[in-house]
Design an enzyme around this catalytic site. Sequence first.
Site, PDB file in Angstrom:
ATOM      1  N   HIS A 125     -66.425  47.550  26.403  1.00 55.13           N
ATOM      2  CA  HIS A 125     -67.742  48.484  25.672  1.00 55.13           C
ATOM      3  C   HIS A 125     -69.177  47.698  26.022  1.00 55.13           C
ATOM      4  CE1 HIS A 125     -65.305  50.743  22.970  1.00 55.13           C
ATOM      5  NE2 HIS A 125     -64.660  49.928  22.769  1.00 55.13           N
ATOM      6  N   SER A 199     -58.497  47.135  14.367  1.00 57.91           N
ATOM      7  CA  SER A 199     -57.842  48.250  13.750  1.00 57.91           C
ATOM      8  C   SER A 199     -56.900  49.260  14.513  1.00 57.91           C
ATOM      9  CB  SER A 199     -58.803  49.062  12.722  1.00 57.91           C
ATOM     10  OG  SER A 199     -59.774  49.421  13.475  1.00 57.91           O
ATOM     11  N   ASN A 223     -53.754  41.133  12.295  1.00 61.47           N
ATOM     12  CA  ASN A 223     -54.897  41.775  11.400  1.00 61.47           C
ATOM     13  C   ASN A 223     -54.514  41.733   9.990  1.00 61.47           C
ATOM     14  OD1 ASN A 223     -57.472  43.324  12.347  1.00 61.47           O
ATOM     15  ND2 ASN A 223     -56.264  44.858  11.303  1.00 61.47           N
TER      16      ASN A 223
END
Length: 252
Positions: A125, A199, A223
Amino acid sequence: MDQAIESKVAALVASLRESDTAVVLTGAGVSTASGIPAFRGEDGLWSEFDPKAFHRRRLDADPAGFWADRLELRERLTGGGSVAPNAAHEAIATLEAEGHVDAVVTQNVDGLHGEAGTEDLIELHGTNERVACDDCGRRTAAEPVFERAAEGERPPRCECGGVLQPDVVLFGESLPGEAIERANRLAHRADWLLVAGSSLTVDPAAGLPGRAERSGATVGIVNLDPTEKDDAAAVVVRADVTTILPAIERRV
Protein backbone atom coordinates in the site's frame (compact mmCIF):
# COMPACT_ATOMS: atom_id res chain seq x y z
CA MET A 1 4.42 -18.75 27.37
CA ASP A 2 2.16 -21.75 27.97
CA GLN A 3 2.94 -25.24 26.72
CA ALA A 4 0.43 -25.20 23.86
CA ILE A 5 1.91 -22.01 22.40
CA GLU A 6 5.45 -23.30 22.98
CA SER A 7 4.55 -26.35 20.91
CA LYS A 8 3.23 -24.19 18.07
CA VAL A 9 6.33 -22.00 18.10
CA ALA A 10 8.48 -25.12 17.96
CA ALA A 11 6.51 -26.35 14.93
CA LEU A 12 6.99 -23.02 13.14
CA VAL A 13 10.71 -23.03 13.92
CA ALA A 14 11.15 -26.61 12.71
CA SER A 15 9.42 -25.90 9.41
CA LEU A 16 11.37 -22.64 8.96
CA ARG A 17 14.66 -24.48 9.42
CA GLU A 18 13.69 -26.89 6.65
CA SER A 19 12.45 -24.22 4.24
CA ASP A 20 14.22 -22.96 1.14
CA THR A 21 12.10 -19.84 0.63
CA ALA A 22 10.47 -18.15 3.62
CA VAL A 23 8.22 -15.10 3.53
CA VAL A 24 6.60 -13.01 6.26
CA LEU A 25 3.35 -11.12 5.62
CA THR A 26 2.50 -8.40 8.14
CA GLY A 27 -0.54 -6.30 8.93
CA ALA A 28 -1.62 -3.60 11.35
CA GLY A 29 -1.19 -5.81 14.42
CA VAL A 30 2.59 -5.65 14.01
CA SER A 31 2.58 -1.86 14.40
CA THR A 32 -0.05 -1.31 17.09
CA ALA A 33 2.56 -2.20 19.73
CA SER A 34 4.53 0.81 18.45
CA GLY A 35 1.57 3.05 19.24
CA ILE A 36 0.16 3.22 15.71
CA PRO A 37 -3.63 2.77 15.74
CA ALA A 38 -5.26 0.35 13.34
CA PHE A 39 -7.42 1.74 10.54
CA ARG A 40 -10.15 -0.89 10.69
CA GLY A 41 -12.13 -2.35 13.55
CA GLU A 42 -14.40 -0.92 16.20
CA ASP A 43 -11.81 1.59 17.44
CA GLY A 44 -9.99 1.99 14.12
CA LEU A 45 -9.15 5.32 12.55
CA TRP A 46 -11.89 4.93 9.95
CA SER A 47 -14.41 5.23 12.77
CA GLU A 48 -12.91 8.65 13.53
CA PHE A 49 -12.05 9.90 10.04
CA ASP A 50 -14.16 9.78 6.90
CA PRO A 51 -12.35 7.60 4.33
CA LYS A 52 -13.87 9.74 1.57
CA ALA A 53 -11.66 12.60 2.74
CA PHE A 54 -8.67 10.59 1.49
CA HIS A 55 -10.11 9.52 -1.83
CA ARG A 56 -8.27 10.27 -5.05
CA ARG A 57 -11.20 12.42 -6.17
CA ARG A 58 -10.80 14.59 -3.06
CA LEU A 59 -7.13 15.21 -3.82
CA ASP A 60 -8.01 16.24 -7.38
CA ALA A 61 -10.97 18.46 -6.43
CA ASP A 62 -9.73 19.96 -3.16
CA PRO A 63 -5.98 19.43 -2.68
CA ALA A 64 -5.79 22.03 0.10
CA GLY A 65 -8.57 20.34 2.08
CA PHE A 66 -7.05 16.91 1.43
CA TRP A 67 -3.73 18.04 2.90
CA ALA A 68 -5.40 19.66 5.92
CA ASP A 69 -7.09 16.35 6.74
CA ARG A 70 -3.95 14.37 5.96
CA LEU A 71 -2.02 16.44 8.50
CA GLU A 72 -4.61 15.63 11.15
CA LEU A 73 -4.48 11.94 10.25
CA ARG A 74 -0.68 11.95 10.47
CA GLU A 75 -0.91 13.54 13.92
CA ARG A 76 -3.14 10.68 15.09
CA LEU A 77 -0.92 8.05 13.52
CA THR A 78 2.22 9.27 15.26
CA GLY A 79 0.67 10.65 18.43
CA GLY A 80 2.32 13.97 17.73
CA GLY A 81 5.76 12.43 18.12
CA SER A 82 7.99 9.79 16.68
CA VAL A 83 7.19 6.09 16.62
CA ALA A 84 9.79 3.35 16.60
CA PRO A 85 10.00 -0.29 15.55
CA ASN A 86 9.00 -2.79 18.22
CA ALA A 87 10.25 -6.29 19.06
CA ALA A 88 8.27 -7.88 16.21
CA HIS A 89 9.78 -5.57 13.57
CA GLU A 90 13.24 -6.18 14.98
CA ALA A 91 12.81 -9.97 15.10
CA ILE A 92 11.67 -10.05 11.47
CA ALA A 93 14.63 -7.90 10.39
CA THR A 94 17.01 -10.21 12.27
CA LEU A 95 15.49 -13.31 10.66
CA GLU A 96 16.08 -11.74 7.26
CA ALA A 97 19.61 -10.58 8.10
CA GLU A 98 20.53 -14.09 9.28
CA GLY A 99 19.22 -15.65 6.07
CA HIS A 100 16.17 -17.38 7.51
CA VAL A 101 13.59 -15.12 5.82
CA ASP A 102 13.86 -14.12 2.18
CA ALA A 103 11.36 -11.26 1.96
CA VAL A 104 8.73 -9.35 3.89
CA VAL A 105 5.38 -8.31 2.42
CA THR A 106 3.49 -5.69 4.40
CA GLN A 107 0.11 -4.03 4.31
CA ASN A 108 1.43 -1.27 6.58
CA VAL A 109 2.49 2.16 5.37
CA ASP A 110 4.38 3.33 8.48
CA GLY A 111 7.90 2.52 7.27
CA LEU A 112 8.83 0.71 10.50
CA HIS A 113 10.04 -2.47 8.80
CA GLY A 114 12.57 -0.46 6.85
CA GLU A 115 13.60 1.45 9.96
CA ALA A 116 14.14 -1.85 11.78
CA GLY A 117 16.51 -2.97 9.02
CA THR A 118 14.41 -5.15 6.70
CA GLU A 119 15.92 -4.87 3.23
CA ASP A 120 13.76 -6.95 0.89
CA LEU A 121 10.45 -5.26 1.65
CA ILE A 122 7.31 -5.20 -0.50
CA GLU A 123 4.98 -2.39 0.63
CA LEU A 124 1.64 -3.30 -0.94
CA HIS A 125 0.00 0.00 0.00
CA GLY A 126 3.01 2.31 -0.29
CA THR A 127 4.62 4.25 2.53
CA ASN A 128 4.02 7.40 4.55
CA GLU A 129 7.77 7.95 4.59
CA ARG A 130 7.74 9.39 1.07
CA VAL A 131 5.69 11.77 -1.03
CA ALA A 132 5.28 11.58 -4.79
CA CYS A 133 4.67 14.26 -7.40
CA ASP A 134 1.41 13.82 -9.23
CA ASP A 135 2.94 15.23 -12.43
CA CYS A 136 6.56 14.13 -12.80
CA GLY A 137 6.49 11.16 -10.42
CA ARG A 138 9.51 12.32 -8.40
CA ARG A 139 9.64 10.85 -4.89
CA THR A 140 11.15 12.57 -1.86
CA ALA A 141 11.20 12.24 1.92
CA ALA A 142 7.84 13.01 3.48
CA GLU A 143 8.80 14.80 6.69
CA PRO A 144 10.00 18.12 5.16
CA VAL A 145 6.91 18.22 2.93
CA PHE A 146 4.54 17.68 5.86
CA GLU A 147 6.36 20.47 7.71
CA ARG A 148 5.74 22.77 4.75
CA ALA A 149 2.07 21.79 4.72
CA ALA A 150 1.81 22.43 8.47
CA GLU A 151 3.27 25.89 7.91
CA GLY A 152 0.53 26.68 5.38
CA GLU A 153 1.69 25.44 1.99
CA ARG A 154 -1.43 23.52 1.00
CA PRO A 155 -1.09 21.76 -1.21
CA PRO A 156 2.70 21.41 -1.12
CA ARG A 157 4.13 21.35 -4.60
CA CYS A 158 7.05 19.73 -6.39
CA GLU A 159 9.82 21.74 -8.02
CA CYS A 160 8.05 21.07 -11.33
CA GLY A 161 4.86 22.67 -9.97
CA GLY A 162 2.90 19.46 -9.58
CA VAL A 163 0.88 18.67 -6.46
CA LEU A 164 2.62 16.36 -4.01
CA GLN A 165 0.76 13.49 -2.38
CA PRO A 166 1.69 10.90 0.25
CA ASP A 167 3.25 7.93 -1.53
CA VAL A 168 0.46 5.61 -0.45
CA VAL A 169 -2.43 4.02 -2.31
CA LEU A 170 -5.41 6.33 -1.90
CA PHE A 171 -9.01 5.21 -2.03
CA GLY A 172 -9.96 5.06 -5.68
CA GLU A 173 -6.45 4.11 -6.80
CA SER A 174 -5.13 0.73 -7.87
CA LEU A 175 -2.43 -1.02 -5.91
CA PRO A 176 1.00 -1.03 -7.58
CA GLY A 177 1.02 -3.90 -10.04
CA GLU A 178 4.71 -4.68 -9.61
CA ALA A 179 4.34 -5.11 -5.83
CA ILE A 180 1.28 -7.35 -6.19
CA GLU A 181 2.93 -9.49 -8.85
CA ARG A 182 6.07 -9.99 -6.79
CA ALA A 183 4.07 -10.81 -3.65
CA ASN A 184 2.08 -13.40 -5.61
CA ARG A 185 5.26 -14.92 -7.06
CA LEU A 186 6.80 -15.17 -3.61
CA ALA A 187 3.68 -16.79 -2.17
CA HIS A 188 3.68 -19.32 -5.00
CA ARG A 189 7.40 -20.08 -4.55
CA ALA A 190 7.52 -20.05 -0.74
CA ASP A 191 7.60 -23.23 1.28
CA TRP A 192 7.11 -21.28 4.53
CA LEU A 193 4.84 -18.27 4.92
CA LEU A 194 4.09 -16.59 8.23
CA VAL A 195 1.23 -14.11 8.60
CA ALA A 196 1.79 -11.74 11.52
CA GLY A 197 -0.78 -9.29 12.85
CA SER A 198 -3.17 -9.31 9.91
CA SER A 199 -6.91 -10.04 9.96
CA LEU A 200 -6.59 -11.08 6.28
CA THR A 201 -9.77 -9.30 5.22
CA VAL A 202 -8.31 -7.08 2.48
CA ASP A 203 -7.08 -8.33 -0.88
CA PRO A 204 -4.59 -8.94 -2.33
CA ALA A 205 -2.85 -9.77 0.96
CA ALA A 206 -5.79 -11.91 2.07
CA GLY A 207 -5.23 -14.25 -0.86
CA LEU A 208 -1.53 -14.88 -0.26
CA PRO A 209 -1.81 -17.57 2.47
CA GLY A 210 -4.17 -19.65 0.33
CA ARG A 211 -1.91 -19.30 -2.70
CA ALA A 212 1.08 -20.42 -0.63
CA GLU A 213 -0.82 -23.34 0.93
CA ARG A 214 -1.99 -24.58 -2.47
CA SER A 215 1.63 -24.51 -3.63
CA GLY A 216 2.67 -26.73 -0.73
CA ALA A 217 3.94 -24.16 1.76
CA THR A 218 3.67 -24.45 5.51
CA VAL A 219 1.50 -21.47 6.49
CA GLY A 220 1.50 -20.04 9.99
CA ILE A 221 -0.76 -17.29 11.34
CA VAL A 222 0.07 -15.28 14.46
CA ASN A 223 -2.81 -12.97 15.36
CA LEU A 224 -4.76 -12.17 18.49
CA ASP A 225 -8.11 -12.71 16.76
CA PRO A 226 -9.36 -15.37 14.35
CA THR A 227 -8.88 -14.62 10.65
CA GLU A 228 -10.91 -15.64 7.61
CA LYS A 229 -7.93 -17.67 6.33
CA ASP A 230 -7.18 -19.78 9.41
CA ASP A 231 -8.21 -22.90 7.48
CA ALA A 232 -5.25 -22.40 5.14
CA ALA A 233 -2.78 -22.46 8.04
CA ALA A 234 -0.95 -25.46 9.43
CA VAL A 235 -0.24 -23.51 12.64
CA VAL A 236 -2.43 -20.79 14.17
CA VAL A 237 -1.16 -18.94 17.23
CA ARG A 238 -3.48 -16.66 19.20
CA ALA A 239 -0.87 -14.49 20.86
CA ASP A 240 0.92 -11.15 20.69
CA VAL A 241 3.28 -10.85 17.72
CA THR A 242 5.80 -9.02 19.91
CA THR A 243 6.10 -12.21 21.96
CA ILE A 244 5.93 -14.85 19.22
CA LEU A 245 8.19 -13.31 16.58
CA PRO A 246 11.12 -12.80 18.98
CA ALA A 247 10.57 -16.36 20.26
CA ILE A 248 10.84 -17.71 16.70
CA GLU A 249 13.95 -15.63 16.06
CA ARG A 250 15.66 -16.84 19.25
CA ARG A 251 14.89 -20.51 18.61
CA VAL A 252 15.66 -20.77 14.93
